[in-house]
Design a protein around this motif. Structure first.
Motif, short mmCIF file in Angstrom:
data_model
loop_
_atom_site.label_atom_id
_atom_site.label_comp_id
_atom_site.label_asym_id
_atom_site.label_seq_id
_atom_site.Cartn_x
_atom_site.Cartn_y
_atom_site.Cartn_z
N LEU A 225 48.92 56.88 -28.74
CA LEU A 225 49.76 56.51 -29.98
C LEU A 225 51.29 56.60 -29.68
CD1 LEU A 225 47.59 58.35 -32.77
CD2 LEU A 225 47.82 55.95 -32.27
N LYS A 228 52.42 53.95 -27.59
CA LYS A 228 52.37 52.75 -28.25
C LYS A 228 53.67 52.79 -29.30
CE LYS A 228 48.81 50.48 -26.45
NZ LYS A 228 48.87 49.23 -25.96
N TRP A 230 54.79 55.44 -31.39
CA TRP A 230 54.89 56.48 -32.38
C TRP A 230 56.32 56.91 -32.40
CZ3 TRP A 230 51.03 57.36 -35.97
CH2 TRP A 230 51.30 58.17 -36.85
N TYR A 236 53.72 57.29 -41.75
CA TYR A 236 52.59 56.30 -40.85
C TYR A 236 51.83 55.68 -42.03
CZ TYR A 236 49.98 60.79 -42.12
OH TYR A 236 49.45 61.90 -42.83
N ASN A 242 55.41 54.16 -38.53
CA ASN A 242 54.17 54.43 -37.74
C ASN A 242 52.84 53.83 -38.24
OD1 ASN A 242 55.45 55.94 -35.58
ND2 ASN A 242 55.67 57.78 -37.19
N VAL A 245 51.85 51.41 -35.26
CA VAL A 245 51.24 52.21 -34.20
C VAL A 245 49.62 52.46 -34.38
CG1 VAL A 245 51.12 54.07 -32.57
CG2 VAL A 245 53.20 53.25 -33.74
N GLN A 248 47.80 49.58 -33.37
CA GLN A 248 47.43 49.49 -32.23
C GLN A 248 46.17 49.99 -31.79
OE1 GLN A 248 49.58 47.77 -29.88
NE2 GLN A 248 50.21 47.19 -31.67
#
Length: 268
Positions: A225, A228, A230, A236, A242, A245, A248
């Motif tokens: 994470l 990718k 974060w 989030y 986030n 992410v 992903q």
């Protein structure tokens, strides 16, 4: 001496180049061509750096009919968010997740300090993927992932993961007997093999990355994470930095939203 004209020379050179290259492995939609595909894919794998143990694992791989059946019949991601969370046991994951965090707060705090990912996100993924390690799959990883690489439906997506799985065999992380999910995911948080190869972390310090060890698995998940994109300290939930992410990790929108909602309840 008579030389060919430039166009003829260029054509001859092009043909010679293509004839010298190993033919790309052809995908298939039934088990009929799997063995011949493996022979072709072995050349591609070797060019990609797969060595003896990995190539031996490829030769021993079996066409995974249960994997194909599962890939053709994915229903839960078509549910509404409420239905998805009900079917996947969101309330149970949250309740058990809070207890897990309370039992070992230092572990999750260390991961957050190192990678910036809050406990709730890691715990939600762990609970969603394997019920906290309660069931990590009953399919042979190498056979499953090579079957998906061969299958025409999503061959291009799974080929790098098949190469990754064979490299993990070379490294001693996997064997032909290692069990995972029907799509070749492995360990506590169900890493696809290519991601396992790239983002795996030896958090226990024993000299190997073991995705069936919860410490290595959750550290690897946090590392994935963070790598990718974060952003520590940022939100989030859907619409926050986030959330992209979390997307992903899994491509299904209901999965992404469920993880964010459960994580907030665990961290709250």
């Amino acid at each position: 001496m008579k030389f060919p004209s430039l166009p003829r020379l260029a054509l001859a050179t092009t043909l010679a180049f293509h004839l010298a290259q190993p033919a790309a492995a052809s995908c298939g939609n039934t088990s009929a061509g799997f063995e011949s595909w493996k022979a072709d894919f072995a050349r591609q794998a070797q060019k990609s750096g797969v060595k003896k143990k990995g190539l031996q694992a490829l030769s021993q791989a079996k066409y995974a009919t249960r994997t194909i059946a599962a890939d053709r019949n994915q229903k839960s991601f078509k549910y509404s968010l409420d239905k998805f969370m009900q079917v996947r046991g969101a309330n149970t994951i949250v309740a058990q997740g809070r207890k897990r965090k309370a039992r070992n707060p230092g572990f999750y705090a260390t991961l957050e300090r190192q990678y910036g990912v809050p406990a709730g996100v890691l715990i939600s993924i762990h609970g969603m993927e394997t019920a906290f390690g309660g069931f990590m799959g009953d399919s042979q990883v190498v056979s499953a992932i090579t079957t998906l690489a061969y299958d025409c439906r999503r061959s291009e997506f799974f080929i790098p993961h098949a190469i990754g799985a064979l490299k993990l065999v070379d490294q001693g992380t996997l064997t032909t007997a290692t069990l995972g999910a029907k799509h070749g995911e492995l360990g506590h948080t169900q890493f696809l093999p290519g991601n396992a190869l790239t983002y795996g972390v030896d958090a226990t310090g024993d000299g190997k990355v073991d995705f069936y060890n919860v410490t290595d698995a959750l550290a690897s998940t946090a590392n994935f994470l963070r790598q990718k994109g974060w952003k520590p300290g940022q939100g989030y939930q859907e619409g926050q930095p986030n959330f992209a992410v979390i997307q992903q990790w899994n491509a299904a929108s209901v999965y992404q939203k469920a993880i964010a909602i459960m994580a907030a309840r665990i961290d709250g």
